[in-house]
Scaffold this motif. Sequence first.
Motif, PDB file in Angstrom:
ATOM      1  N   SER A 118       3.931  -2.022   3.378  1.00 42.42           N
ATOM      2  CA  SER A 118       3.855  -0.605   3.060  1.00 42.42           C
ATOM      3  C   SER A 118       5.018  -0.228   2.154  1.00 42.42           C
ATOM      4  CB  SER A 118       3.909   0.228   4.346  1.00 42.42           C
ATOM      5  OG  SER A 118       4.056   1.611   4.063  1.00 42.42           O
ATOM      6  N   ALA A 161      -0.101  -1.208   7.560  1.00 42.74           N
ATOM      7  CA  ALA A 161       0.113  -0.205   6.511  1.00 42.74           C
ATOM      8  C   ALA A 161      -0.259   1.165   7.044  1.00 42.74           C
ATOM      9  CB  ALA A 161      -0.717  -0.543   5.268  1.00 42.74           C
ATOM     10  N   LEU A 168      -1.495   4.932   5.752  1.00 36.19           N
ATOM     11  CA  LEU A 168      -2.124   5.597   4.622  1.00 36.19           C
ATOM     12  C   LEU A 168      -2.617   6.964   5.066  1.00 36.19           C
ATOM     13  CD1 LEU A 168      -3.657   2.534   5.138  1.00 36.19           C
ATOM     14  CD2 LEU A 168      -3.793   2.758   2.671  1.00 36.19           C
ATOM     15  N   TYR A 203       0.830  -1.195   0.000  1.00 38.99           N
ATOM     16  CA  TYR A 203       0.000   0.000   0.000  1.00 38.99           C
ATOM     17  C   TYR A 203       0.872   1.255   0.000  1.00 38.99           C
ATOM     18  CZ  TYR A 203      -3.930  -3.028   0.977  1.00 38.99           C
ATOM     19  OH  TYR A 203      -4.887  -4.008   0.877  1.00 38.99           O
ATOM     20  N   PRO A 219       6.152   7.078   7.992  1.00 39.32           N
ATOM     21  CA  PRO A 219       4.714   7.256   7.790  1.00 39.32           C
ATOM     22  C   PRO A 219       4.410   8.698   7.372  1.00 39.32           C
ATOM     23  CG  PRO A 219       5.156   6.142   9.875  1.00 39.32           C
ATOM     24  CD  PRO A 219       6.466   6.638   9.359  1.00 39.32           C
ATOM     25  N   THR A 257       1.643   5.204   0.798  1.00 42.44           N
ATOM     26  CA  THR A 257       1.362   5.987   1.999  1.00 42.44           C
ATOM     27  C   THR A 257       0.497   7.206   1.711  1.00 42.44           C
ATOM     28  OG1 THR A 257       3.365   7.317   1.733  1.00 42.44           O
ATOM     29  CG2 THR A 257       3.548   5.301   3.047  1.00 42.44           C
TER      30      THR A 257
END
Length: 647
Positions: A545, A579, A581, A319, A337, A321
Amino acid sequence: MNHLIKGRYSILLSFIAYFLTCSFVIRTILLILSFSHADFSFFEILKCYAVGLFFDAGTALIMTSCYALYLLLLPDRLYRQKWNSILTLSIFFIFVILTLFSFFAEITFWQEFESRFNFIAVDYLIYTYEVIHNINESYPLPYLISGILAIALIITYLFNRLKIFSLNAESKMPFKKRLVYTVSLMLTAILFSLFVKNSAAEQGNNRYANELGKAGIYSFFAAFKNNELNYHEFYQLIDGQKAFAIVRNQLAQNGTIFKNGLTISRNIKGTDSTYRPNVIMITVESLSAEFLAHYGNKQQLTPQIDALADSSIFFSNMYATGTRTVRGMEALTLSIPPTPGSSIIRRNDNENLFTVGHVFKDKGYINTFFYGGDGYFDNMNHFFGNNGYNIVDRGRKLLDETYQGSRTLIADQEVTFENAWGICDEDIFNVAIKDADKKYKQHQLFNDFIMTTSNHRPFTFPANKINLPVGTREAAVRYTDYAIGKFIDKIKTRPYFKNTVIIIVADHCASSAGKNEVDISKYQIPCMILNLSHQPNRNISKMTSQIDLFPTLWYLLGWSYDSEFYGQNVLADHYQPRAFLGTYQKLAYLKGDSLLLLSPHRKIDTYLYNPLKNTQKPHQLSKRMINEGIANYQTAFDLFKDGKLKL
């Protein structure tokens, strides 16, 4: 009231009426465009029009407040003179043109991002060269401008036929009455701008309905004011020491030695292998997982990439970010992140950070960032050039910029096709191969970050390459796939290929909008590592991620290295799939089927996520899960703002 309708304020009120009417029409158009993407209840439709009227009215009052002040201060003897009539007519005409252009821009922006104006629109306004050329290549600009001017003339003519301008010019109004009207209007406008936040429209879980309730112009200026959000002021916090303890526990693995203090700085112990392959990472613009046959696509858009996935280390459940290129770059260079607001790539004080390139440099590599456009866009050259990378781009040299790394401009003779965003993917790949040839002859190891541009509106590319016409996203994806295939074929003939690892990864998805505030399915991207010696092909199906790519690669290479990264080796026994996001304001933490959503005003929402149905069902998560998500985002923000990510 008659003084308002037929008097000095008649033009002001007429413009407000025009603005509200056009806003209603635009909202209806956007609603129709949204029906294929989201379901709307009758209440949600009613709410988006009611909330929209509120925001439109507030926006109209703000837009007309300066003119209201003009109406207050100009005495009657001057107001009735001809020059004022001409000036008033001109101002009205100009404002109609500006709002018509804004309305058209809202429709095109919605088609691309399925959102009202946001940070992206603000960023695009800054980089006028790319944007103007992009519009010119995507739409018949002369016809568009002529059409807007014609519509503005028609609207002005109709208002003139209704005698709005003549009634306005002939009116008389005492100063005291003007004072009451103007002060009331301006006070309302000021209170609206101070106390009505754009996020007030975001009251439901239907993201489309929330966006439809906003006003485009108001959204634009709201985004302009909020380029960066202070996590401590707007988001839920936990004790700082506890936050770092949680993150360090997540990052701990056999042989890891952490430094003391509020930090994640640590040494990661590998097998101390001497394997040092060249690394070429192709970061593909907007390559959503849904374009690949591996994820169920039946259009045969990516036959080359799909074939490569079968002969690679394939991260099939990765996935992104974020929703922009600079977010993907942030994840792939800083392994961090997303923090609220704009990407670190575009922030101040982002020089000399601990990056992926720093690890490669310590191993004897030369890092190079390749971009087919002008890397001034989105602050890319400043970031890469001051964080251990040399730059190769199609720069226009409009500004006298200096970087710690070198900068090489792509020459005209190396370009076969170019549009607003840069040279075609084939050309940038050829430039990278030429550079690799040179470094090989000089016995230099290289780590290349190649950013593609062809899969971006206006979706144009060289003729006679594929069997799809230019101008559509599907065609651009097919061309990018074709160009990657040609690149692989060409580099296989080079003597250094046997010692070169190639990575193919997306920066973000083609569209991030969905029925939820953070639509998880719109973040899934493909990622694969090719030509890694002594490693079998495999499908890593566990959730990963973007930030995990290089820590996993370095594990496979057997490297020991210092780390300040949040990314993990996903093949480690201790790895727990998760993950990160985010949008500009929303921060999501997904672990298994548990989804935590952090929002401004210290808001916390928790859900159970069903990937098969792509649904988010409200559900109370454990305190431990909530603290994990908060800890990662809180510490990432703190490390950057406190300068602890610097070398």
